[in-house]
Scaffold this motif. Sequence first.
Motif, PDB file in Angstrom:
ATOM      1  N   LYS A  34       8.264 -16.953   1.916  1.00 20.21           N
ATOM      2  CA  LYS A  34       7.067 -17.687   1.516  1.00 20.21           C
ATOM      3  C   LYS A  34       5.969 -16.711   1.084  1.00 20.21           C
ATOM      4  O   LYS A  34       5.875 -15.607   1.591  1.00 20.21           O
ATOM      5  N   ILE A  35       5.144 -17.148   0.140  1.00 16.39           N
ATOM      6  CA  ILE A  35       4.003 -16.347  -0.278  1.00 16.39           C
ATOM      7  C   ILE A  35       2.822 -16.710   0.624  1.00 16.39           C
ATOM      8  O   ILE A  35       2.304 -17.817   0.568  1.00 16.39           O
ATOM      9  N   THR A  36       2.452 -15.771   1.462  1.00 19.64           N
ATOM     10  CA  THR A  36       1.324 -15.937   2.369  1.00 19.64           C
ATOM     11  C   THR A  36       0.367 -14.759   2.189  1.00 19.64           C
ATOM     12  O   THR A  36       0.640 -13.838   1.418  1.00 19.64           O
ATOM     13  N   LYS A  37      -0.743 -14.801   2.904  1.00 19.35           N
ATOM     14  CA  LYS A  37      -1.676 -13.679   2.853  1.00 19.35           C
ATOM     15  C   LYS A  37      -1.006 -12.399   3.334  1.00 19.35           C
ATOM     16  O   LYS A  37      -1.197 -11.332   2.758  1.00 19.35           O
ATOM     17  N   LEU A  38      -0.194 -12.529   4.366  1.00 23.96           N
ATOM     18  CA  LEU A  38       0.481 -11.367   4.916  1.00 23.96           C
ATOM     19  C   LEU A  38       1.469 -10.765   3.919  1.00 23.96           C
ATOM     20  O   LEU A  38       1.542  -9.537   3.768  1.00 23.96           O
ATOM     21  N   SER A  39       2.207 -11.606   3.206  1.00 23.30           N
ATOM     22  CA  SER A  39       3.167 -11.072   2.238  1.00 23.30           C
ATOM     23  C   SER A  39       2.456 -10.380   1.071  1.00 23.30           C
ATOM     24  O   SER A  39       2.932  -9.368   0.567  1.00 23.30           O
ATOM     25  N   VAL A  40       1.307 -10.893   0.660  1.00 24.89           N
ATOM     26  CA  VAL A  40       0.537 -10.249  -0.405  1.00 24.89           C
ATOM     27  C   VAL A  40       0.031  -8.891   0.059  1.00 24.89           C
ATOM     28  O   VAL A  40       0.122  -7.895  -0.665  1.00 24.89           O
ATOM     29  N   ILE A  41      -0.479  -8.829   1.285  1.00 24.46           N
ATOM     30  CA  ILE A  41      -0.962  -7.558   1.833  1.00 24.46           C
ATOM     31  C   ILE A  41       0.175  -6.555   1.949  1.00 24.46           C
ATOM     32  O   ILE A  41       0.025  -5.378   1.594  1.00 24.46           O
ATOM     33  N   ILE A  42       1.339  -7.001   2.401  1.00 23.72           N
ATOM     34  CA  ILE A  42       2.489  -6.104   2.537  1.00 23.72           C
ATOM     35  C   ILE A  42       2.929  -5.592   1.173  1.00 23.72           C
ATOM     36  O   ILE A  42       3.241  -4.402   1.013  1.00 23.72           O
ATOM     37  N   VAL A  43       2.957  -6.446   0.168  1.00 22.88           N
ATOM     38  CA  VAL A  43       3.341  -6.012  -1.182  1.00 22.88           C
ATOM     39  C   VAL A  43       2.354  -4.979  -1.718  1.00 22.88           C
ATOM     40  O   VAL A  43       2.759  -3.938  -2.258  1.00 22.88           O
ATOM     41  N   ILE A  44       1.067  -5.221  -1.577  1.00 20.33           N
ATOM     42  CA  ILE A  44       0.064  -4.283  -2.089  1.00 20.33           C
ATOM     43  C   ILE A  44       0.146  -2.949  -1.361  1.00 20.33           C
ATOM     44  O   ILE A  44       0.142  -1.882  -1.992  1.00 20.33           O
ATOM     45  N   LEU A  45       0.248  -2.982  -0.045  1.00 18.31           N
ATOM     46  CA  LEU A  45       0.338  -1.731   0.709  1.00 18.31           C
ATOM     47  C   LEU A  45       1.646  -0.985   0.437  1.00 18.31           C
ATOM     48  O   LEU A  45       1.661   0.247   0.416  1.00 18.31           O
ATOM     49  N   SER A  46       2.731  -1.708   0.189  1.00 16.49           N
ATOM     50  CA  SER A  46       3.986  -1.025  -0.146  1.00 16.49           C
ATOM     51  C   SER A  46       3.912  -0.397  -1.539  1.00 16.49           C
ATOM     52  O   SER A  46       4.492   0.673  -1.760  1.00 16.49           O
ATOM     53  N   ILE A  47       3.198  -1.017  -2.477  1.00 15.23           N
ATOM     54  CA  ILE A  47       3.001  -0.401  -3.798  1.00 15.23           C
ATOM     55  C   ILE A  47       2.203   0.892  -3.660  1.00 15.23           C
ATOM     56  O   ILE A  47       2.550   1.917  -4.249  1.00 15.23           O
ATOM     57  N   VAL A  48       1.154   0.856  -2.853  1.00 14.34           N
ATOM     58  CA  VAL A  48       0.348   2.060  -2.626  1.00 14.34           C
ATOM     59  C   VAL A  48       1.187   3.146  -1.964  1.00 14.34           C
ATOM     60  O   VAL A  48       1.177   4.304  -2.395  1.00 14.34           O
ATOM     61  N   LEU A  49       1.939   2.790  -0.935  1.00 18.33           N
ATOM     62  CA  LEU A  49       2.771   3.759  -0.236  1.00 18.33           C
ATOM     63  C   LEU A  49       3.853   4.324  -1.149  1.00 18.33           C
ATOM     64  O   LEU A  49       4.100   5.542  -1.164  1.00 18.33           O
ATOM     65  N   PHE A  50       4.503   3.470  -1.927  1.00 15.80           N
ATOM     66  CA  PHE A  50       5.528   3.931  -2.858  1.00 15.80           C
ATOM     67  C   PHE A  50       4.944   4.889  -3.895  1.00 15.80           C
ATOM     68  O   PHE A  50       5.556   5.898  -4.243  1.00 15.80           O
ATOM     69  N   SER A  51       3.747   4.593  -4.370  1.00 12.75           N
ATOM     70  CA  SER A  51       3.107   5.464  -5.358  1.00 12.75           C
ATOM     71  C   SER A  51       2.784   6.831  -4.777  1.00 12.75           C
ATOM     72  O   SER A  51       2.969   7.856  -5.432  1.00 12.75           O
ATOM     73  N   ILE A  52       2.307   6.854  -3.527  1.00 12.19           N
ATOM     74  CA  ILE A  52       2.010   8.135  -2.880  1.00 12.19           C
ATOM     75  C   ILE A  52       3.284   8.930  -2.648  1.00 12.19           C
ATOM     76  O   ILE A  52       3.339  10.143  -2.903  1.00 12.19           O
ATOM     77  N   ILE A  53       4.347   8.274  -2.197  1.00  8.24           N
ATOM     78  CA  ILE A  53       5.623   8.967  -1.965  1.00  8.24           C
ATOM     79  C   ILE A  53       6.197   9.484  -3.272  1.00  8.24           C
ATOM     80  O   ILE A  53       6.674  10.628  -3.352  1.00  8.24           O
ATOM     81  N   TYR A  54       6.140   8.678  -4.332  1.00  3.18           N
ATOM     82  CA  TYR A  54       6.652   9.109  -5.635  1.00  3.18           C
ATOM     83  C   TYR A  54       5.889  10.322  -6.148  1.00  3.18           C
ATOM     84  O   TYR A  54       6.474  11.267  -6.665  1.00  3.18           O
ATOM     85  N   ARG A  55       4.579  10.299  -5.986  1.00  5.54           N
ATOM     86  CA  ARG A  55       3.764  11.422  -6.450  1.00  5.54           C
ATOM     87  C   ARG A  55       4.079  12.683  -5.659  1.00  5.54           C
ATOM     88  O   ARG A  55       4.150  13.779  -6.215  1.00  5.54           O
ATOM     89  N   THR A  56       4.280  12.543  -4.364  1.00  4.42           N
ATOM     90  CA  THR A  56       4.612  13.687  -3.526  1.00  4.42           C
ATOM     91  C   THR A  56       5.954  14.295  -3.931  1.00  4.42           C
ATOM     92  O   THR A  56       6.086  15.510  -4.061  1.00  4.42           O
ATOM     93  N   LYS A  57       6.947  13.437  -4.148  1.00  5.42           N
ATOM     94  CA  LYS A  57       8.261  13.935  -4.552  1.00  5.42           C
ATOM     95  C   LYS A  57       8.203  14.584  -5.919  1.00  5.42           C
ATOM     96  O   LYS A  57       8.877  15.579  -6.183  1.00  5.42           O
ATOM     97  N   LYS A  58       7.411  14.022  -6.837  1.00  4.68           N
ATOM     98  CA  LYS A  58       7.284  14.576  -8.184  1.00  4.68           C
ATOM     99  C   LYS A  58       6.634  15.941  -8.135  1.00  4.68           C
ATOM    100  O   LYS A  58       7.041  16.854  -8.833  1.00  4.68           O
ATOM    101  N   GLU A  59       5.615  16.119  -7.302  1.00  7.33           N
ATOM    102  CA  GLU A  59       4.932  17.413  -7.208  1.00  7.33           C
ATOM    103  C   GLU A  59       5.813  18.441  -6.495  1.00  7.33           C
ATOM    104  O   GLU A  59       5.767  19.614  -6.839  1.00  7.33           O
ATOM    105  N   ASN A  60       6.620  18.010  -5.529  1.00  8.72           N
ATOM    106  CA  ASN A  60       7.499  18.945  -4.842  1.00  8.72           C
ATOM    107  C   ASN A  60       8.642  19.421  -5.732  1.00  8.72           C
ATOM    108  O   ASN A  60       9.118  20.549  -5.586  1.00  8.72           O
ATOM    109  N   SER A  61       9.100  18.574  -6.626  1.00 10.67           N
ATOM    110  CA  SER A  61      10.207  18.955  -7.504  1.00 10.67           C
ATOM    111  C   SER A  61       9.753  19.852  -8.655  1.00 10.67           C
ATOM    112  O   SER A  61      10.544  20.522  -9.274  1.00 10.67           O
ATOM    113  N   SER A  62       8.448  19.842  -8.958  1.00 12.29           N
ATOM    114  CA  SER A  62       7.938  20.657 -10.056  1.00 12.29           C
ATOM    115  C   SER A  62       7.750  22.102  -9.675  1.00 12.29           C
ATOM    116  O   SER A  62       7.541  22.498  -8.627  1.00 12.29           O
TER     117      SER A  62
END
Length: 119
Positions: A91-119
């Motif tokens: 179901k789409i609830t406030k909690l699911s929206v918050i989890i999606v937004i925070l997971s996008i932020v976390l994924f972006s930070i992890i991706y950036r970290t991996k990209k900088e470490n591989s360079s």
Amino acid sequence: MKLPQKNELIVLGYCALILLILGIAGVIFTETSAKGIFSLLFAVFFYLILPWYFIMLNFNFDMIERIILGMIVSSALIPAILYVINIIGFKITKLSVIIVILSIVLFSIIYRTKKENSS
């Protein structure tokens, strides 16, 4: 995990400051309650500004391009993810929206970290 540098967070602070000024002006010049205006501005910050900022840190754009493209990406990406989650059966609830937004932020930070470490 490497977080954004101080000079990169200045833009995020400016956006929050602009929204705060708009909220104060809204409270002064309209009859809307302060709670309603500031909850709306927090939702705009959390839904549009926060995800685009962390997504666009992974690309080499100018600041204006980052702001414009990021808001478009954020306003398209989050509803698409929520639509897929709804099709899966959650179901789409406030909690699911918050989890999606925070997971996008976390994924972006992890991706950036991996990209900088591989360079």
